[in-house]
Design a protein around this motif. Structure first.
Motif, PDB file in Angstrom:
ATOM      1  N   GLY A 165     -20.596  -5.866  -0.594  1.00  0.00           N
ATOM      2  CA  GLY A 165     -20.914  -6.010  -2.018  1.00  0.00           C
ATOM      3  C   GLY A 165     -21.593  -4.682  -2.191  1.00  0.00           C
ATOM      4  O   GLY A 165     -21.386  -4.291  -3.468  1.00  0.00           O
ATOM      5  N   VAL A 166     -22.416  -4.031  -1.550  1.00  0.00           N
ATOM      6  CA  VAL A 166     -23.037  -2.779  -1.721  1.00  0.00           C
ATOM      7  C   VAL A 166     -21.869  -1.838  -1.976  1.00  0.00           C
ATOM      8  O   VAL A 166     -22.116  -1.026  -2.994  1.00  0.00           O
ATOM      9  CB  VAL A 166     -24.210  -2.448  -0.781  1.00  0.00           C
ATOM     10  CG1 VAL A 166     -24.347  -0.905  -0.893  1.00  0.00           C
ATOM     11  CG2 VAL A 166     -25.115  -3.147  -0.546  1.00  0.00           C
ATOM     12  N   LEU A 167     -20.933  -1.611  -1.074  1.00  0.00           N
ATOM     13  CA  LEU A 167     -19.628  -1.016  -1.433  1.00  0.00           C
ATOM     14  C   LEU A 167     -19.036  -0.897  -2.843  1.00  0.00           C
ATOM     15  O   LEU A 167     -18.499  -0.092  -3.286  1.00  0.00           O
ATOM     16  CB  LEU A 167     -18.647  -0.879  -0.100  1.00  0.00           C
ATOM     17  CG  LEU A 167     -19.349  -0.278   1.422  1.00  0.00           C
ATOM     18  CD1 LEU A 167     -18.455  -0.780   2.358  1.00  0.00           C
ATOM     19  CD2 LEU A 167     -19.723   1.222   1.022  1.00  0.00           C
ATOM     20  N   THR A 168     -18.642  -2.338  -2.906  1.00  0.00           N
ATOM     21  CA  THR A 168     -18.105  -2.523  -4.301  1.00  0.00           C
ATOM     22  C   THR A 168     -18.980  -2.123  -5.325  1.00  0.00           C
ATOM     23  O   THR A 168     -18.409  -1.563  -6.368  1.00  0.00           O
ATOM     24  CB  THR A 168     -17.702  -3.915  -4.160  1.00  0.00           C
ATOM     25  OG1 THR A 168     -17.212  -4.392  -3.250  1.00  0.00           O
ATOM     26  CG2 THR A 168     -17.175  -4.545  -5.622  1.00  0.00           C
ATOM     27  N   GLY A 169     -20.238  -2.377  -5.270  1.00  0.00           N
ATOM     28  CA  GLY A 169     -21.017  -1.963  -6.351  1.00  0.00           C
ATOM     29  C   GLY A 169     -21.152  -0.389  -6.452  1.00  0.00           C
ATOM     30  O   GLY A 169     -21.159   0.250  -7.752  1.00  0.00           O
ATOM     31  N   PHE A 170     -21.278   0.293  -5.381  1.00  0.00           N
ATOM     32  CA  PHE A 170     -21.169   1.672  -5.544  1.00  0.00           C
ATOM     33  C   PHE A 170     -19.740   2.287  -6.046  1.00  0.00           C
ATOM     34  O   PHE A 170     -19.901   3.143  -6.942  1.00  0.00           O
ATOM     35  CB  PHE A 170     -21.506   2.209  -3.864  1.00  0.00           C
ATOM     36  CG  PHE A 170     -21.253   3.854  -3.881  1.00  0.00           C
ATOM     37  CD1 PHE A 170     -22.427   4.663  -4.318  1.00  0.00           C
ATOM     38  CD2 PHE A 170     -20.173   4.441  -3.321  1.00  0.00           C
ATOM     39  CE1 PHE A 170     -22.237   6.039  -4.278  1.00  0.00           C
ATOM     40  CE2 PHE A 170     -19.944   5.800  -3.349  1.00  0.00           C
ATOM     41  CZ  PHE A 170     -21.109   6.712  -3.747  1.00  0.00           C
ATOM     42  N   GLY A 171     -18.637   1.674  -5.458  1.00  0.00           N
ATOM     43  CA  GLY A 171     -17.318   2.021  -5.969  1.00  0.00           C
ATOM     44  C   GLY A 171     -17.329   1.817  -7.487  1.00  0.00           C
ATOM     45  O   GLY A 171     -16.667   2.735  -8.128  1.00  0.00           O
ATOM     46  N   LEU A 172     -17.714   0.836  -8.214  1.00  0.00           N
ATOM     47  CA  LEU A 172     -17.855   0.639  -9.491  1.00  0.00           C
ATOM     48  C   LEU A 172     -18.512   1.619 -10.231  1.00  0.00           C
ATOM     49  O   LEU A 172     -18.239   1.878 -11.403  1.00  0.00           O
ATOM     50  CB  LEU A 172     -18.147  -0.747  -9.981  1.00  0.00           C
ATOM     51  CG  LEU A 172     -17.385  -1.782  -9.407  1.00  0.00           C
ATOM     52  CD1 LEU A 172     -18.156  -3.178  -9.457  1.00  0.00           C
ATOM     53  CD2 LEU A 172     -16.139  -1.919 -10.305  1.00  0.00           C
ATOM     54  N   ILE A 173     -19.710   1.968  -9.740  1.00  0.00           N
ATOM     55  CA  ILE A 173     -20.564   3.107 -10.286  1.00  0.00           C
ATOM     56  C   ILE A 173     -19.990   4.414 -10.246  1.00  0.00           C
ATOM     57  O   ILE A 173     -19.916   5.353 -11.523  1.00  0.00           O
ATOM     58  CB  ILE A 173     -21.798   3.129  -9.548  1.00  0.00           C
ATOM     59  CG1 ILE A 173     -22.716   1.986  -9.695  1.00  0.00           C
ATOM     60  CG2 ILE A 173     -22.653   4.570 -10.084  1.00  0.00           C
ATOM     61  CD1 ILE A 173     -23.999   1.847  -8.715  1.00  0.00           C
TER      62      ILE A 173
END
Length: 261
Positions: A188-196
């Protein structure tokens, strides 16, 4: 007031997610302003999002099966307590048994201890010891010549209460596959970082999808954590995703109004 409480219970998880959404939106705006959107949207990232959703589905299915089982426990506890109350009252009424009268008074005390235990104001060991003291009353009833069928029935209900208490204690002290939580949270953290840091044009479409995906993933993670312990009354009271104690509350009222005439 009831309507307000229901609305809060319905949206409590969403409210928890809002601070995270503000942080993600701020980071996305800063990333866009300072030119830090260095990635392009590709199939590999879409696979990461799909994998995260799959793991969330795996967790929610496991947690929900335990939650549905937990929903039955308060009703089963109530039924066992009520059966013993009815049997003790029948014995007292038909035999004028002093032991049966004392047992009813004991049940009232045990009921209060049980409710305190749900809020962690009473230790499990102490509650089980109190439950074991019912054996003294059963022995006295046997000496008074009470029909064995009554005593056996009450012993069975005592055993059922003991099993349910131990089951609740296990559920609220055991997390559902902690390593699975870890990988979902990491993804979830990696996905959020990727979207940013992913660049999608136009920017406002990028911001919208970033917040939408982040909201869905974080909401489900918070929901699973809440559902994993449906007996967490000491922290949140009887609301949100906790199992309803209404059957036991109703029985508590019955005990408080119960009088031996």
């Amino acid at each position: 007031m009831k309507s307000t409480k229901q609305i809060w219970q319905k949206w409590s998880v969403a409210v928890k997610v809002l601070p995270l959404m503000v942080v993600v939106a701020t980071l996305k705006l800063l990333s866009h302003k300072f030119g830090l959107e260095v990635m392009e949207l590709n199939a590999l990232f879409s696979s990461l999002v799909a994998g995260t959703i799959f793991l969330i589905g795996f967790l929610i299915s496991g947690v929900l099966s335990d939650y549905k089982e937990s929903e039955k426990i308060p009703s089963e506890l109530t039924a066992s307590m009520r059966v013993m109350l009815d049997d003790a009252y029948t014995i007292w009424k038909s035999k004028n048994s002093e032991t049966a009268r004392q047992f009813i008074e004991f049940e009232k005390i045990f009921m209060n201890l049980l409710m305190n235990w749900f809020y962690k104001k009473e230790r499990t060991k102490s509650l089980l010891e109190k439950l074991g003291r019912m054996n003294d009353f059963f022995a006295e009833l046997d000496k008074e010549g009470i029909q064995p069928a009554y005593i056996i029935k009450m012993k069975n209900e005592q055993n059922n209460i003991r099993k349910l208490i131990m089951r609740i204690d296990t559920i609220r002290d055991t997390d559902f596959i902690g390593s699975a939580y870890a990988i979902v949270e990491a993804m979830g953290v990696l996905t959020g970082f990727g979207l940013i840091v992913i660049k999608i044009e136009p920017f406002y479409a990028s911001l919208f999808f970033t917040l939408l995906v982040t909201f869905l993933i974080s909401y489900m993670v918070f929901l699973i954590i809440d559902l994993d312990n449906p007996f967490d009354y000491s922290a949140k009271g009887e609301g949100g995703t906790e199992v309803s104690l209404k059957p036991l509350r109703d029985l508590e009222i019955v005990f408080s109004e119960f009088e031996l005439n």
